[in-house]
Design a protein around this motif. Structure first.
Motif, short mmCIF file in Angstrom:
data_model
loop_
_atom_site.label_atom_id
_atom_site.label_comp_id
_atom_site.label_asym_id
_atom_site.label_seq_id
_atom_site.Cartn_x
_atom_site.Cartn_y
_atom_site.Cartn_z
N GLN A 1 0.82 -1.21 0.00
CA GLN A 1 0.00 0.00 0.00
C GLN A 1 0.85 1.27 0.00
O GLN A 1 0.53 2.24 -0.66
N ILE B 1 -3.66 0.72 -9.83
CA ILE B 1 -4.45 0.46 -8.61
C ILE B 1 -4.31 -1.00 -8.20
O ILE B 1 -4.12 -1.32 -7.02
N ARG C 1 -1.42 -2.12 -6.10
CA ARG C 1 -1.42 -1.83 -4.66
C ARG C 1 -2.69 -2.35 -4.00
O ARG C 1 -2.97 -2.02 -2.84
N THR C 2 -3.49 -3.14 -4.72
CA THR C 2 -4.75 -3.66 -4.19
C THR C 2 -4.80 -5.16 -4.45
O THR C 2 -5.14 -5.59 -5.56
N ALA D 1 -4.83 4.53 -3.98
CA ALA D 1 -3.75 3.62 -4.38
C ALA D 1 -2.84 4.25 -5.44
O ALA D 1 -1.85 3.63 -5.82
N LEU D 2 -3.17 5.43 -5.90
CA LEU D 2 -2.30 6.08 -6.90
C LEU D 2 -1.43 7.13 -6.22
O LEU D 2 -1.75 7.62 -5.14
N GLU E 1 0.58 9.72 -10.76
CA GLU E 1 -0.28 8.76 -11.48
C GLU E 1 -1.71 9.30 -11.61
O GLU E 1 -2.34 9.16 -12.66
N PRO F 1 2.18 7.32 -2.50
CA PRO F 1 0.76 6.95 -2.66
C PRO F 1 -0.14 7.94 -1.90
O PRO F 1 0.22 8.38 -0.80
N VAL G 1 -2.70 7.55 -0.28
CA VAL G 1 -3.15 7.05 1.03
C VAL G 1 -2.22 7.51 2.15
O VAL G 1 -2.63 7.63 3.30
N THR G 2 -0.96 7.82 1.80
CA THR G 2 0.00 8.20 2.84
C THR G 2 0.06 9.72 3.05
O THR G 2 0.78 10.18 3.93
#
Lengths: 554, 262
Positions: free
Chosen positions: A200, A346, A349-350, B94-95, B99, B135, B137-138
Motif C-alpha cells: 500500500q 491500482i 497496490r490492491t 492507491a495512486l 499517477e 501513494p 493514502v500516505t
C-alpha cells in the motif's frame, strides 16, 4: 471495562465496517440513491449474505470430504491402491483441512484491506476507554470478519466426519479444525500487515511496480494451495503409497509431520486404530510430536492475533522517500489507455484486483508446466495446451466484471471527469484481452516446441480472441448500463459478489460458444473446425460491440 | 433579447435526499470574470448545490447551465468546462499524485508538454514536488487538497467550482490560492464558484455572495449591497450573514444558555 463492553463496542464498529465494505464511502464512492436510513441495515444484510456464501462454500468442501469418506472403498481402489484405508482417510481429511485453511486465508486476504481502510481503529483509540478494552474490541471486530466461516469449519466438519466415521472420530477432528482456523486467522493478519507495509505504501515508478507485483504473486499462494490440492491429489496418494512400500524414511517423517496430516491422521486412527493406518512405531512418534507442536503453535497464533490486531490496525502506510524527487512531468495518453494504466496501477497496490489479473496468468504457467509432467506425447501436450488456453479465456472472462468495481474508488471525483463510456469500456476490455493474451503467450511459450501442430495452436488462440472481447464487452456493457441507472455495483467478496457472478454467466456462455463449435466441428470436419470457431467468435463480437457502445455515459 | 451566456446559471434547482429537501428552488448566476461565494452554515445546502452543478447529484427540479449548455443533455461537454474541488478529498488512494494527475490529464486529453508544465508550476507553488510519487493514502489532508487543486487547474477550465477549497491548507498555500483565484477570474472570460463558511475569506475574495440557509437563498449581491439590505452599516459579513439567516438572536440565546466556564 469488560468483554461485554468490548462486544458492544465491536458491534458498533462492525456496523461502520459493514457500511464501508458495502458502500466504500471512505474510498470515494458516492452515496447510493434511496433513503439514507436504509443504508446501515442494507450493509449489514449484505455482509451477512456474503458470510453465508463463504460458510456455504466451506460446508460444501466438508460435504465433498464426507462424500469421499463414505465412498472410500470405491475411491480407494481407483485413486490409492497400495495404501491402507486409514492412510487414505487421513489423506482425504488432509485435503479437507488444506482447502479450509487456504480458503479462509484467501478470504482474509480479500477483506483485510477493507478492514484496515475503514478507519475504525484510529477512531477507537480516541474514545475514553481503557487500553485492554480497546484491544479486546479490536480482536472481537477481527473475529467477526470470520465468524460464520470459522464456525462452519469448527462445527460442520466434526459433525460430518462424526456421521461418517463415528462420534469419536468427529471429536478427534476438533483439534484440527481449531488449528485450521487459528492458522488461517494468523496468516490473514500477517499478510495484512505485509500488505500495509510493502504494497500500500509503495512509491510510484517502474522499479517499485515490479517489486509490488512480485509481492502480489506471493498473495496468490493460498489460492494455488486450493488449486494445487486438486491437481496434486493423485500424486499425493502415490507418494503415500511409496512411503508405505519403503517403510519409515525421512521423506515419510516429513510427510507425516507436515500440517495438517497429523490432525487428519488423529481422526483416521480414532476411526480405525493405529493398525488401520498401517503405521510403524516411528511414524506414530512423529505424528504425536507434530500434533503437540502444531497445537502449541495454534495457541501462539491465537495469542498473537489477539495481541496484534489493534497494533496492525494503526500501522500507517508510509514509503521511504528518496533524497532527490523525480522531475514533475506528466505522460498523458489516450483516455482508454489511461483507464487501463490506472487500473493496473491500482491493482498493483490492491491485492484483490492483482489476484484477478495474476490468477489466469499463473494458472496458465502451472498448466503449461504440468504438460511436461503429464503429457509425454505431442498429441497430449497439444490437447493440454489447448485446454490451458481455454481455461485462460474462461478465467479472464469470469473475472472481467470484477474490474468494473475499481471504478468505485474515488467515484465521487471521477464522475466529474469527461470520461466517455466507450473509453471506460475500452480500457477494461483491453485489460481482459491483455490477461487472455499474456496467459496464452505463457502457455504457447511453454508448449509450442512440443505440440504437433503449432499453426493450429496459434490459430486457436487467435480465433478465441474475438469471443473474449465480445464476452467482456457484453459483461461490462451490462454493468455500465446498471451503473448509469442505479449507481456503481460494488463487487468484492463481501459486497455484491453475486452481481459479478450473474453478469459473468452470459459472458462465459459467449466465450464458450466458439470452443464448443470447435469441438463439435472437430468431430466431423476437422479441417474446418478452426475456421468455424473463428467465424462464431467474430459474429459474437459483431453483435456485442454495438450493444456495449450503444449508450454513451454522460 | 436573448440572455447572455454566463459561465454558470442555476435556475430553480431543487435537491431532495429521501424525504428531506436539501436545496429548494435555488437560482443564481456566476458571471464572466466573477468570483461568486456561496455562504451558509453546515447543512445549508452548499455542497448539495455544488454536487448538482458537477453532476454528482440528480436534482429533482430546476436546471443547471454551464456556458449555456444544459448538464442533463450535454453532460460530458459540461464536464470538460469545469474544474472541481470537492469538499472531502476522496481520491484514488492507491495512486500517487503523479499517477492520478496523468489519469486526469489523459481523460481531459491534454498535451503532455502543456500538462507537464502546468503541473510543474503548480507543484512548485504548492510545495508538492517531494510528495509527487508517494501513494495518496500516505498523504496528509492538506497535501491531498493541493493535489485536488492542481487537478482542477490542470486544464485551465473556464469555470472553477470549488467546495471549501482552502480546507486543510497551510497559510502559505491559502495566500497563494487567494491570489491565484483573483488573477484567474480577472482573465475576464472565466467564472469561479466558491463555497465557504469562512466569512473573512468570502469578504476578501468574492465579487458577489449568495447566502444559503436550509436550502433557500436568503440574500445575494455584493457585500456592500447586502449590508445595505439588512441596514448593517459597516458591520462585518459575519454580522450580515447572521441577520439574513435570522440567527443573530438564536446565537445570543445559545451563548447565554451555555453560560460562563464551569
Amino acid at each position: 471495562m469488560s468483554w461485554r463492553e468490548a462486544a458492544r463496542l465491536s458491534d458498533v464498529a462492525f456496523t461502520e465496517l459493514a457500511l464501508q465494505a458495502i458502500f466504500a464511502l471512505r474510498q470515494g464512492n458516492v452515496l447510493p440513491p434511496g433513503p439514507a436510513r436504509a443504508l446501515v441495515p442494507r450493509a449489514r444484510r449484505r455482509v451477512l449474505q456474503s458470510k453465508l456464501v463463504i460458510g456455504g462454500v466451506l460446508a460444501l468442501f466438508t460435504l465433498g470430504g464426507a462424500y469421499a469418506l463414505s465412498s472410500a472403498p470405491l475411491l480407494h481402489s481407483s485413486l490409492a491402491q497400495g495404501i491402507s484405508s486409514g492412510e487414505f482417510r487421513a489423506g482425504l481429511l488432509t485435503g479437507l483441512f488444506s482447502l479450509d485453511v487456504a480458503f479462509l486465508w484467501w478470504t482474509g486476504m480479500q477483506v483485510l484491506p477493507t478492514f484496515l481502510a475503514a478507519g475504525v481503529f484510529p477512531l477507537l483509540e480516541t474514545l475514553p476507554i481503557d487500553e485492554r478494552t480497546v484491544a479486546r474490541t479490536a480482536s472481537l471486530l477481527y473475529l467477526r470478519l470470520f465468524d460464520l466461516p470459522a464456525l462452519t469449519i469448527l462445527v460442520v466438519t466434526p459433525l460430518f466426519v462424526g456421521l461418517e466415521l463415528g462420534p469419536l472420530a468427529g471429536l478427534a477432528v476438533v483439534p484440527g479444525a481449531v488449528a485450521t482456523v487459528a492458522f488461517a486467522l494468523a496468516l490473514s493478519l500477517l499478510t495484512g500487515r505485509f500488505f500495509v507495509r510493502r504494497v500500500q505504501g509503495s512509491r510510484g515508478g517502474g522499479g517499485n511496480a515490479v517489486v509490488r507485483w512480485g509481492y502480489l504473486v506471493l498473495w496468490l499462494l493460498p489460492a494455488f494451495a486450493m488449486f494445487g490440492f486438486v491437481i496434486a491429489a493423485p500424486g499425493y496418494f502415490s507418494l503415500l503409497r511409496s512411503i508405505a512400500e519403503t517403510g519409515s524414511s525421512t521423506a515419510g517423517d516429513l510427510l507425516f509431520g507436515a500440517f495438517p496430516f497429523p490432525f487428519a491422521a488423529l481422526a483416521a486412527i480414532t476411526a480405525s486404530g493405529p493398525d488401520g493406518m498401517g503405521l510403524a512405531a516411528g511414524g506414530l512418534d512423529v505424528l504425536v510430536a507434530a500434533l503437540g507442536g502444531y497445537l502449541a503453535l495454534a495457541a501462539v497464533a491465537i495469542y498473537w492475533v489477539f495481541a496484534s490486531v489493534r497494533r496492525i490496525g494503526l500501522v500507517p502506510a508510509t514509503g521511504v522517500r528518496p533524497l532527490m524527487p523525480r522531475a514533475v512531468a506528466l505522460h498523458s495518453v489516450r483516455p482508454a489507455y489511461a483507464v487501463l494504466v490506472k487500473d493496473l496501477r491500482i491493482a498493483s497496490r490492491t491485492p484483490g484486483y492483482a489476484f484477478l489479473i495474476l490468477l489466469p496468468i499463473l494458472d496458465a504457467l502451472a498448466l503449461g508446466l504440468w504438460t511436461y509432467a503429464s503429457a509425454p506425447s505431442a498429441t497430449a501436450a497439444n490437447s493440454l495446451g489447448l485446454a490451458a488456453v481455454t481455461t485462460s479465456a474462461l478465467l479472464a472472462t469470469f473475472f472481467g466484471p470484477a474490474f468494473f468495481a475499481i471504478e468505485v474508488f474515488a467515484h465521487s471525483y471521477a464522475r466529474t471527469l469527461p470520461l466517455s463510456g466507450r473509453s471506460l469500456l475500452g480500457g477494461k476490455v483491453a485489460l481482459v484481452a491483455g490477461m487472455y493474451l499474456v496467459a496464452s503467450a505463457v502457455v504457447a511459450g511453454l508448449t509450442l516446441p512440443r505440440v504437433f501442430d503449432p499453426t493450429l495452436f496459434l490459430g486457436f488462440i487467435a480465433a478465441e480472441l474475438p469471443a473474449v472481447l465480445a464476452a467482456s464487452l457484453l459483461e461490462l456493457g451490462i454493468l455500465l448500463r446498471r451503473a448509469e441507472a442505479r449507481g456503481l455495483p460494488i463487487t468484492n467478496l463481501y459486497a455484491g459478489a453475486w452481481i459479478a457472478f450473474l453478469v459473468a454467466i452470459p459472458g462465459l456462455l459467449v466465450a464458450s460458444l466458439p470452443l464448443v463449435a470447435f469441438q463439435l466441428a472437430g468431430a466431423w470436419t476437422p479441417d474446418l473446425a478452426l475456421s468455424l470457431m473463428g467465424l462464431v467468435a467474430l459474429a459474437e463480437l459483431a453483435l456485442a460491440a454495438p450493444f456495449a457502445a450503444g449508450r454513451e455515459r454522460s | 433579447m436573448a440572455e447572455a451566456v454566463v459561465p454558470l446559471r442555476v435556475d430553480g434547482l431543487s435537491v431532495v435526499y429521501g424525504e428531506r429537501p436539501a436545496v429548494d428552488r435555488l437560482s443564481f448566476t456566476v458571471g464572466r470574470g466573477e468570483i461568486y461565494g456561496l455562504l451558509g452554515s453546515n447543512g445549508a445546502g452548499k455542497t448539495s448545490t455544488i454536487r448538482s452543478i458537477v453532476g454528482l447529484v440528480q436534482p429533482v427540479g430546476g436546471r443547471v447551465e454551464v456556458f449555456g449548455l444544459d448538464h442533463r443533455t450535454m453532460g460530458r461537454r459540461v464536464k470538460e468546462l469545469i474544474g472541481y474541488v470537492p469538499e472531502v478529498s476522496l481520491l484514488y488512494e492507491a495512486l500517487t499524485p503523479r499517477e492520478f494527475l496523468e489519469f486526469v490529464a489523459s481523460v481531459r486529453r491534454l498535451d503532455p508538454k502543456v500538462a507537464s508544465e502546468r503541473a510543474r508550476n503548480y507543484a512548485n507553488a504548492f510545495q508538492l514536488v517531494e510528495e509527487f510519487d508517494e501513494p495518496i493514502v500516505t498523504l496528509s489532508n492538506g497535501t491531498r487538497q493541493k493535489v485536488l487543486l492542481l487537478a482542477a487547474f490542470l486544464h485551465q477550465p473556464p469555470l472553477l467550482v470549488l467546495d471549501e477549497p482552502l480546507n486543510g491548507l497551510d497559510p502559505r498555500s491559502v495566500r497563494i490560492m487567494k491570489e491565484l483565484l483573483a488573477r484567474y477570474a480577472a482573465n475576464g472570460d472565466r467564472g469561479v464558484l466558491f463555497s465557504t463558511h469562512t466569512m473573512e475569506v468570502a469578504e476578501q475574495l468574492c465579487h458577489r455572495v449568495g447566502i444559503l440557509d436550509r436550502g433557500v437563498l436568503r440574500g445575494e449581491g455584493t457585500v456592500a449591497a447586502l449590508r445595505e439590505k439588512v441596514r448593517a452599516g459597516d458591520a462585518s459579513l459575519e454580522e450580515v450573514f447572521l441577520r439574513l439567516t435570522e440567527e443573530r438572536e438564536a446565537v445570543r440565546a445559545a451563548v447565554d444558555a451555555l453560560g460562563g466556564p464551569e
